[in-house]
Design a protein around this motif. Structure first.
Motif, short mmCIF file in Angstrom:
data_model
loop_
_atom_site.label_atom_id
_atom_site.label_comp_id
_atom_site.label_asym_id
_atom_site.label_seq_id
_atom_site.Cartn_x
_atom_site.Cartn_y
_atom_site.Cartn_z
N THR A 176 -30.90 28.43 9.44
CA THR A 176 -29.78 27.84 10.39
C THR A 176 -29.78 26.55 10.77
O THR A 176 -28.72 25.95 11.04
N GLU A 177 -31.00 25.74 10.27
CA GLU A 177 -30.79 24.17 10.51
C GLU A 177 -31.81 23.88 9.16
O GLU A 177 -32.94 24.19 9.46
N PRO A 190 -27.51 25.51 6.03
CA PRO A 190 -27.33 26.67 6.89
C PRO A 190 -26.72 27.64 6.08
O PRO A 190 -25.67 27.65 5.32
#
Length: 140
Positions: free
Chosen positions: A45-46, A92
């Motif tokens: 996600t990051e 991501p």
């Protein structure tokens, strides 16, 4: 003599008090269970590429479809760049398998050990020489 001693003593005490947290910062054995390893498959996600530590945030879905938000703490960008990492190595949405030492508190956090990318490439920051090749040593 007193005019020199008092400011010097105050300065020395100030350095000790302010410097103590810096020495305590790198006690990973306090925050992570270094005698245990966890391997998780998830979706990035990051990817945090910054000093003092890089980090991976990723979502792990269990068999029931529940999503847990995990994070892994890595070393600094310079260390990681010598091991084959870059700010663009993941993004991501990428699928990764991350192995690390779990948090002592039970939080969904790991001290990073290795990461396997979707193409099968394995990245690790341990046992790597300055040129990114595996070191021929037994220590980590």
């Amino acid at each position: 003599m007193r005019r020199i001693f008092a400011p010097s003593a105050i300065l020395a005490i100030g350095v000790l008090v302010l410097g103590a947290p810096l020495l305590a910062h790198h006690g990973t054995g306090v925050a992570y269970q270094t005698d245990k390893s966890v391997t998780l498959q998830g979706t990035v996600t990051e990817w945090i590429w910054s000093n003092p530590h890089c980090g991976i945030l990723f979502d792990v879905t269990d068999d029931q479809g529940n999503v847990a938000h995990w994070g892994a703490e890595l070393g600094n960008p310079h260390l990681l760049s010598t091991a084959g990492f870059s700010k663009d190595v993941i993004k991501p949405g990428d699928k990764v398998t991350v192995t690390g030492h779990p948090s002592r508190s039970g939080a969904p956090r790991l001290e990073f050990v290795t990461m396997t990318l979707a193409d099968g490439k394995v990245l690790t920051s341990r046992g790597v020489k300055g040129n990114g090749e595996r070191a021929d040593t037994d220590y980590q």
